[in-house]
Motif scaffolding. Structure first.
Motif, short mmCIF file in Angstrom:
data_model
loop_
_atom_site.label_atom_id
_atom_site.label_comp_id
_atom_site.label_asym_id
_atom_site.label_seq_id
_atom_site.Cartn_x
_atom_site.Cartn_y
_atom_site.Cartn_z
N UNK A 4 36.34 34.38 37.09
CA UNK A 4 36.35 35.48 37.85
C UNK A 4 35.45 36.64 38.32
N UNK A 5 34.88 36.16 36.98
CA UNK A 5 33.17 36.32 36.86
C UNK A 5 32.40 35.84 38.30
N UNK A 9 30.39 36.59 41.99
CA UNK A 9 28.97 35.90 41.95
C UNK A 9 29.30 35.12 43.85
N UNK A 10 30.34 33.94 43.64
CA UNK A 10 30.23 33.21 44.92
C UNK A 10 30.70 34.17 46.19
N UNK A 14 26.68 41.44 43.16
CA UNK A 14 25.61 41.52 42.03
C UNK A 14 26.27 43.28 41.37
N UNK A 15 24.93 42.83 39.71
CA UNK A 15 24.69 44.15 39.33
C UNK A 15 23.82 44.43 38.42
N UNK A 101 38.75 44.95 44.79
CA UNK A 101 39.11 44.23 43.88
C UNK A 101 39.40 42.99 44.09
N UNK A 102 39.67 42.63 45.03
CA UNK A 102 39.53 40.79 45.57
C UNK A 102 38.08 40.28 45.11
N UNK A 103 36.89 40.84 45.14
CA UNK A 103 35.59 40.61 44.74
C UNK A 103 35.77 40.14 43.09
N UNK A 104 36.21 41.42 42.03
CA UNK A 104 36.26 40.86 40.38
C UNK A 104 35.14 41.79 40.53
N UNK A 105 34.49 42.21 40.81
CA UNK A 105 33.44 43.38 39.99
C UNK A 105 33.13 43.63 39.24
N UNK A 106 34.43 44.48 38.56
CA UNK A 106 34.49 44.88 36.91
C UNK A 106 34.50 43.52 35.54
#
Length: 180
Positions: A4-5, A9-10, A14-15, A101-106
């Protein structure tokens, strides 16, 4: 979690650690949108915080607090507020936009916050309780978090306890007098 990380990133997530208060304001809007979502799903605990409370946290020395934000196309989409003390880092409040959510930002936010805490020598990264929400619990487990039992200790002197009861009584009296 690692997949998921990589997915985040793909997808260009960014954080960053929010330095300017305008980012804290944006996070507050995300938080308010999350509260509305939680209410619709009947997952809201009933507690919410206004922007002034966020401003008070922002004014605390940044070595004791940090707002981690997931960014997509220069816009915050999720985040967590962490507090730091001695060797303990603790997540206090997380929120995110459901449409991302489908970007998995958390996953990426937690990944960066945990990595930062480890690099700075923090012994514990505490995800905090999950408010009885299965989704939150399962997310934290996917990070590798372990459930630890702890006792809740609330030490108040007799005087502090009395002052608290008096404050609540006065607040209730004010409410009653404005409705009369």
């Amino acid at each position: 979690h690692h997949r998921k990380v990589k997915t985040a990133q793909k997808k260009g997530v960014t954080v960053t650690a929010a330095e300017e208060f305008r980012l804290w304001e944006r996070y507050h809007r995300i938080y308010c949108e999350s509260i509305n979502r939680w209410k619709k799903k009947k997952n809201h605990t009933g507690v919410s915080y206004d922007i002034n409370f966020f401003k008070e946290i922002y004014q605390v020395d940044s070595k004791y607090r940090k707002l981690w934000l997931a960014i997509v196309d220069n816009e915050p989409v999720a985040g967590i507020i962490c507090f730091y003390w001695n060797r303990h880092a603790v997540v206090w409040l997380g929120a995110g936009l459901e449409s991302f959510f489908d970007y998995h930002p958390n996953d990426l936010v937690y990944h960066n916050a945990i990595k930062d805490a480890a690099e700075k020598g923090f012994h514990w990264f505490d995800c905090n309780p999950s408010a009885g929400l299965d989704g939150v619990y399962n997310f934290k487990r996917s990070l590798g978090a372990e459930v630890l039992q702890t006792n809740y200790i609330n030490r108040k002197s007799t005087l502090r306890g009395l002052a608290e009861r008096l404050r609540v009584t006065l607040q209730n009296a004010r409410k009653d007098s404005t409705h009369a």
